[in-house]
Design a protein around this motif. Structure first.
Motif, PDB file in Angstrom:
ATOM      1  N   SER A  32       1.030  -1.057   0.146  1.00  9.12           N
ATOM      2  CA  SER A  32       0.067   0.249   0.662  1.00  9.12           C
ATOM      3  C   SER A  32       0.666   1.471  -0.171  1.00  9.12           C
ATOM      4  CB  SER A  32      -0.583   0.068   1.162  1.00  9.12           C
ATOM      5  OG  SER A  32      -0.565   0.298   1.774  1.00  9.12           O
ATOM      6  N   THR A  34       0.455   3.464   1.876  1.00  7.47           N
ATOM      7  CA  THR A  34       1.633   4.043   3.539  1.00  7.47           C
ATOM      8  C   THR A  34       2.554   3.510   3.985  1.00  7.47           C
ATOM      9  OG1 THR A  34      -1.151   3.843   4.337  1.00  7.47           O
ATOM     10  CG2 THR A  34       0.315   3.783   5.648  1.00  7.47           C
ATOM     11  N   GLU A  35       2.933   2.177   3.080  1.00  6.57           N
ATOM     12  CA  GLU A  35       3.617   1.635   3.614  1.00  6.57           C
ATOM     13  C   GLU A  35       5.374   1.884   2.945  1.00  6.57           C
ATOM     14  OE1 GLU A  35       2.015  -2.253   2.077  1.00  6.57           O
ATOM     15  OE2 GLU A  35       3.408  -3.338   3.708  1.00  6.57           O
ATOM     16  N   TRP A  37       5.793   5.140   1.785  1.00  9.83           N
ATOM     17  CA  TRP A  37       5.886   6.207   2.570  1.00  9.83           C
ATOM     18  C   TRP A  37       6.347   6.433   3.916  1.00  9.83           C
ATOM     19  CZ3 TRP A  37       3.170   7.487   7.505  1.00  9.83           C
ATOM     20  CH2 TRP A  37       3.939   8.331   8.190  1.00  9.83           C
ATOM     21  N   LEU A  38       6.257   5.432   4.814  1.00 10.07           N
ATOM     22  CA  LEU A  38       7.173   4.621   5.339  1.00 10.07           C
ATOM     23  C   LEU A  38       7.639   4.016   5.197  1.00 10.07           C
ATOM     24  CD1 LEU A  38       6.703   3.384   8.714  1.00 10.07           C
ATOM     25  CD2 LEU A  38       6.565   1.092   8.410  1.00 10.07           C
ATOM     26  N   VAL A  39       9.461   3.567   4.787  1.00 10.18           N
ATOM     27  CA  VAL A  39       9.448   2.651   4.290  1.00 10.18           C
ATOM     28  C   VAL A  39      10.578   3.986   3.533  1.00 10.18           C
ATOM     29  CG1 VAL A  39      11.246   1.455   2.378  1.00 10.18           C
ATOM     30  CG2 VAL A  39       9.197   0.740   3.824  1.00 10.18           C
ATOM     31  N   SER A  42      11.251   6.477   5.847  1.00 14.30           N
ATOM     32  CA  SER A  42      12.664   5.931   6.933  1.00 14.30           C
ATOM     33  C   SER A  42      13.824   6.144   6.349  1.00 14.30           C
ATOM     34  CB  SER A  42      12.465   4.220   6.978  1.00 14.30           C
ATOM     35  OG  SER A  42      12.984   4.415   8.087  1.00 14.30           O
ATOM     36  N   PHE A  43      14.178   5.532   5.572  1.00  9.92           N
ATOM     37  CA  PHE A  43      15.773   6.262   4.688  1.00  9.92           C
ATOM     38  C   PHE A  43      14.954   7.536   4.403  1.00  9.92           C
ATOM     39  CE2 PHE A  43      14.936   2.117   2.210  1.00  9.92           C
ATOM     40  CZ  PHE A  43      15.711   1.520   2.508  1.00  9.92           C
ATOM     41  N   ALA A  45      14.560  10.428   6.979  1.00  5.39           N
ATOM     42  CA  ALA A  45      14.926  10.141   8.047  1.00  5.39           C
ATOM     43  C   ALA A  45      16.201   9.700   8.345  1.00  5.39           C
ATOM     44  CB  ALA A  45      14.043   9.757   9.252  1.00  5.39           C
ATOM     45  N   ALA A  46      17.074   9.247   7.813  1.00  2.00           N
ATOM     46  CA  ALA A  46      18.094   7.880   8.209  1.00  2.00           C
ATOM     47  C   ALA A  46      19.462   9.257   7.540  1.00  2.00           C
ATOM     48  CB  ALA A  46      18.437   6.683   7.206  1.00  2.00           C
ATOM     49  N   ALA A  49      19.382  12.590   8.953  1.00  2.27           N
ATOM     50  CA  ALA A  49      19.956  12.235  10.689  1.00  2.27           C
ATOM     51  C   ALA A  49      21.613  11.365  10.519  1.00  2.27           C
ATOM     52  CB  ALA A  49      19.164  11.004  11.093  1.00  2.27           C
ATOM     53  N   LEU A  50      21.892  11.247   9.654  1.00  2.00           N
ATOM     54  CA  LEU A  50      22.915  10.710   8.650  1.00  2.00           C
ATOM     55  C   LEU A  50      24.019  12.044   8.615  1.00  2.00           C
ATOM     56  CD1 LEU A  50      25.935   9.120   8.106  1.00  2.00           C
ATOM     57  CD2 LEU A  50      24.999   8.593   5.866  1.00  2.00           C
ATOM     58  N   GLY A  53      24.300  13.630  11.842  1.00  2.00           N
ATOM     59  CA  GLY A  53      25.302  13.324  12.911  1.00  2.00           C
ATOM     60  C   GLY A  53      26.921  13.599  12.480  1.00  2.00           C
TER      61      GLY A  53
ATOM     62  N   ALA C 235      24.676   8.812  17.629  1.00  2.00           N
ATOM     63  CA  ALA C 235      23.911   8.698  15.966  1.00  2.00           C
ATOM     64  C   ALA C 235      24.156   7.678  14.832  1.00  2.00           C
ATOM     65  CB  ALA C 235      25.112   9.904  15.710  1.00  2.00           C
ATOM     66  N   VAL C 239      20.913   6.376  12.963  1.00  2.00           N
ATOM     67  CA  VAL C 239      20.915   6.208  11.110  1.00  2.00           C
ATOM     68  C   VAL C 239      21.031   4.208  11.215  1.00  2.00           C
ATOM     69  CG1 VAL C 239      22.565   6.634   9.660  1.00  2.00           C
ATOM     70  CG2 VAL C 239      22.961   8.006  11.853  1.00  2.00           C
ATOM     71  N   LEU C 242      17.380   3.036  11.016  1.00  2.00           N
ATOM     72  CA  LEU C 242      16.595   3.904  10.595  1.00  2.00           C
ATOM     73  C   LEU C 242      16.683   3.473   9.017  1.00  2.00           C
ATOM     74  CD1 LEU C 242      16.367   7.419  11.976  1.00  2.00           C
ATOM     75  CD2 LEU C 242      14.220   5.985  11.369  1.00  2.00           C
ATOM     76  N   PRO C 246      13.112  -0.392   7.332  1.00  2.00           N
ATOM     77  CA  PRO C 246      12.260  -0.181   6.307  1.00  2.00           C
ATOM     78  C   PRO C 246      12.970  -1.521   5.401  1.00  2.00           C
ATOM     79  CG  PRO C 246      13.638   1.752   6.813  1.00  2.00           C
ATOM     80  CD  PRO C 246      13.982   0.945   8.115  1.00  2.00           C
ATOM     81  N   ARG C 260       2.120  -7.985   6.433  1.00  2.00           N
ATOM     82  CA  ARG C 260       2.411  -6.599   6.563  1.00  2.00           C
ATOM     83  C   ARG C 260       3.234  -6.871   8.522  1.00  2.00           C
ATOM     84  NH1 ARG C 260      -2.283  -3.810   5.240  1.00  2.00           N
ATOM     85  NH2 ARG C 260      -1.539  -2.885   3.040  1.00  2.00           N
ATOM     86  N   TRP C 389      10.402   3.737  18.363  1.00  5.17           N
ATOM     87  CA  TRP C 389       9.897   3.214  17.150  1.00  5.17           C
ATOM     88  C   TRP C 389       8.739   2.520  16.967  1.00  5.17           C
ATOM     89  CZ3 TRP C 389      10.521   4.645  12.246  1.00  5.17           C
ATOM     90  CH2 TRP C 389      10.291   3.881  11.213  1.00  5.17           C
ATOM     91  N   PHE C 401      -3.530   1.477   8.851  1.00  5.45           N
ATOM     92  CA  PHE C 401      -3.831   0.228   9.038  1.00  5.45           C
ATOM     93  C   PHE C 401      -5.333  -0.519   9.263  1.00  5.45           C
ATOM     94  CE2 PHE C 401       0.882  -0.300   7.757  1.00  5.45           C
ATOM     95  CZ  PHE C 401       0.811   0.199   6.192  1.00  5.45           C
ATOM     96  N   PHE C 517      31.421   6.858  11.969  1.00  6.19           N
ATOM     97  CA  PHE C 517      31.127   7.191  12.790  1.00  6.19           C
ATOM     98  C   PHE C 517      32.776   7.075  13.933  1.00  6.19           C
ATOM     99  CE2 PHE C 517      26.773   8.051  11.573  1.00  6.19           C
ATOM    100  CZ  PHE C 517      26.664   9.067  11.934  1.00  6.19           C
TER     101      PHE C 517
END
Lengths: 63, 80, 531
Positions: A32, A34-35, A37-39, A42-43, A45-46, A49-50, A53, C235, C239, C242, C246, C260, C389, C401, C517
């Motif tokens: 879907s 939403t998935e 969007w979630l995946v 998350s990437f 955001a990573a 953060a990277l 950081g 840090a 990273v 995340l 996924p 799921r 999380w 969902f 890091f």
């Protein structure tokens, strides 16, 4: 009541062997949005953060 | 008003219980429905009020060897 | 009649392993601090030393001294008394630690009789493997083997004992299942390791104090290094997680066509913190507990496989002694479960320190415990992060969902999932840092007599107690690990998801992020200060 719970606690009433796992492994839903969007979220955001950081952490290879 | 209950899964069904009622169902949708009915039936003082049912997962239903890793499964809250 | 009270913030303080790890470790830590006032109540903690059957004349290694009470070396006020304990320190440790753990077990409503029986057997088997593992042939290095009259030694350091304990545990767990099941009440690797991790907090706080005794500059360096690990670890784990989650989720959904909820639980279980994450995520997505239980069974077995492979790989293949903290941090991100990770970190610590000493012929020696700390630091951060999380996932599942009328996600979930032992770990660490920077005057020479009293208490806890609990972890990890679980047909698909995700994705990404890091971080050389 308490006795009954204690009994459960001794052995653990649930084990992988005791349960049919079919419905856990089969019946995958359609992918879907939403998935996605979630995946992807998350990437992203990573990556954010990277970057932050690497700039802030004094021991990162940027320093 | 807030009503507290415990929830657990016995391998086949979800079980929600407290001192006044005990209901079982195979899906969370069904269990919520049954909880609503049970609360209406067994807790007359809740009638006409906004009710929150707080279901704390009964940790003792998680196998003991796993409990050392994580002592919390979930707490569910439904309102009606 | 059962009670159904609301779950309060303090619920579980006397009924969960998490909190009992804190009470036991922090309890002994506080007792150790009585040394500041001249009362030494922790010097009895037992510790092994290398031995041989026939020590050379004037050399070391008499069997009679194979175990000693740490107070013999470190006590300020009761050295004489603790010196007399010798092997009896093994019994003292059994009785006192056994009593403390039994109080915990009773509070958690375990079967106390079975616990005492199981613990007694596990404890003495642990001591036996600790003893055998310290035979100089196994534990000595080519730098110090001559002191024991040997011309050859396996160069394993303290790592030999750990491996031995794990092997003995695995043999029991896989071939003597009835016995393993009898021991199961006391075979609690996760409880022991959480206790050990809290005492690792003592170790981290004590490190600057220890190095100050060598030179004030080294002490300050150590304080800075531990803080760097704290920041870099935070840090790196955020990273990594995340990216991991996924990634595994997509592999499970797209390649292995899993539903799921199962994919979400696998995502967390394989990603970083194993069982605790699998349980947290299972709860968050409202999966039937059986999903978490199946994933957990896999996690435990795979974690032990990693524990066996990775420390040797990191030490002897890459990155070796060039980047010990990259290896440590990567370990923390790659090895599932606190127990297996901390154990792997400890093994890595032993291997790396032994290797550098051998490579440089004794010219470089690293203080023990920093590499372990780097492996635990990333793990501790992830243990905290999973709570957040899981909350995010709960929001997505409950509100997106599977929308159910009237269902809410209480924010208190974040706290209920918080790993409480982490509080003990940070508390001990910062408490000792406060002593170091405060009355310890950052290791100034005039504060040395005071710091020596702190040391008299800290060493038995960070060395004796910590190592013993690590040994108990290795032993009980082996006992509860049944490789047969991997063969069970219903796990088939998950075993492969796990294999592909772990070796093809998780470990490489963990190493890369650990490198980004931690590359170039160095450990202080203490060779000139120690024998």
């Amino acid at each position: 009541m308490a006795e009954e719970k204690k009994e459960i606690s001794g052995t653990g009433s649930l084990t992988g062997e005791a349960l049919e796992a079919e419905d856990v492994l089969a019946g995958a839903e359609e992918w879907s949005s939403t998935e996605t969007w979630l995946v992807v979220g998350s990437f992203i955001a990573a990556i954010i953060a990277l970057v932050i950081g690497m700039i802030l952490v004094p021991t990162s290879i940027l320093h | 008003m807030v009503i507290y209950a415990s929830i657990r899964h016995d391998g086949k069904n979800w079980v929600v219980e407290n001192d006044h009622f005990r209901v079982e169902a195979s899906t969370l949708d069904e269990i919520d429905e049954k909880v609503r009915d049970a609360v209406r039936e067994k807790t007359p003082e809740a009638r006409g009020q906004k009710v929150q049912v707080y279901m704390a997962y009964d940790n003792y239903a998680i196998p003991q060897w796993i409990r050392q890793y994580s002592s919390h499964y979930f707490d569910r809250v439904i309102e009606f | 009649m059962a009670q159904y009270p609301e779950r309060k913030w303090y619920t579980g303080m006397l009924s969960t392993e998490d909190w009992w790890a804190v009470w036991i470790a922090v309890g002994f830590f506080f007792i150790s601090l009585l040394n500041i006032w001249g009362i030494d109540l922790v010097g009895w903690m037992t510790y092994p030393t290398k031995w041989v059957f026939s020590p050379p004349e004037g050399g070391k290694g008499a069997i009679g001294h194979a175990f000693y009470a740490l107070g013999k070396k470190y006590s300020v006020t009761a050295k004489g008394f603790y010196k007399g304990l010798g092997w009896w320190s093994v019994i003292w440790s059994y009785v006192i630690f056994g009593a403390a753990l039994t109080i915990g077990a009773a509070s958690m409503k375990w079967n106390v009789k079975k616990f005492i029986g199981g613990f007694t057997i596990i404890y003495f088997m642990t001591i036996a493997t600790w003893f055998i593992g310290h035979h100089a042939f196994i534990a000595a290095t080519k730098v110090n083997m001559h002191k024991y009259g040997l011309n050859f030694a396996l160069n394993l350091g303290g790592g030999g004992s750990f491996i031995l304990a794990l092997i003995v545990g695995l043999i029991i767990g896989n071939f003597f299942k009835g016995f393993a099941s009898y021991l199961s009440e006391a075979a609690k690797p996760e409880w022991y390791i959480k206790t050990a991790i809290v005492t690792l907090g003592v170790k981290l706080g004590y490190l600057p104090i220890k190095l100050s005794a060598m030179s004030q500059k080294l002490g300050k360096e150590a304080a800075g290094l531990t803080f760097d690990l704290f920041v870099a670890g935070a840090a790196a784990t955020v990273v990594a997680y995340l990216i991991f989650w996924p990634g595994v989720y997509v592999i499970s959904r797209k390649i292995f066509k899993l539903p799921r909820k199962t994919a979400a639980v696998l995502g967390s279980g394989i990603s970083i913190c194993g069982v605790s994450a699998a349980v947290a995520t299972g709860g968050a997505v409202r999966a039937k507990p059986v999903v978490s239980i199946m994933v957990s069974a896999l996690v435990v077995v795979w974690a032990v496989i990693e524990l066996v492979i990775l420390p040797g790989f990191f030490t002897h293949v890459w990155p070796g002694t060039k980047d010990p903290l990259v290896a440590g941090a990567s370990m923390g991100m790659a090895v599932k479960t606190d127990g297996a990770d901390a154990a792997a970190g400890e093994l890595l610590d032993e291997f790396m320190r032994t290797k550098i000493e051998v490579e440089t012929n004794g010219a470089v020696k690293w203080p023990e415990g920093i590499i372990t700390a780097s492996a635990v630091m990333t793990k501790v951060w992830i243990d905290m992060f999973i709570g957040i999380w899981a909350f995010v996932l709960a929001l997505i599942w409950v509100y997106k969902f599977e929308r159910r009328e009237g269902e809410r996600v209480p924010a208190s979930e974040v706290w209920h999932r918080f790993p409480k032992f982490v509080i003990g770990y940070f508390f001990c660490w910062f408490f000792l840092l406060a002593i170091y920077f405060g009355p310890g005057q950052s290791g100034a020479p005039e504060a040395m007599p005071f710091l020596k009293t702190v040391k008299a208490g800290a060493v038995p806890v960070e060395k004796g107690m910590r190592k013993l609990f690590f040994m108990l972890t290795f032993m009980s990890l082996g006992i509860i690990t049944d490789f047969k679980k991997l063969r069970e047909a219903q796990f088939g698909k998950m075993v492969w998801v796990y294999f592909v995700a772990l070796f093809g994705f998780i470990i490489p990404v963990a190493i890369l992020i650990g490198y980004l890091f931690h590359h170039g971080m160095t450990l202080p050389n203490i060779a000139q200060y120690v024998k």
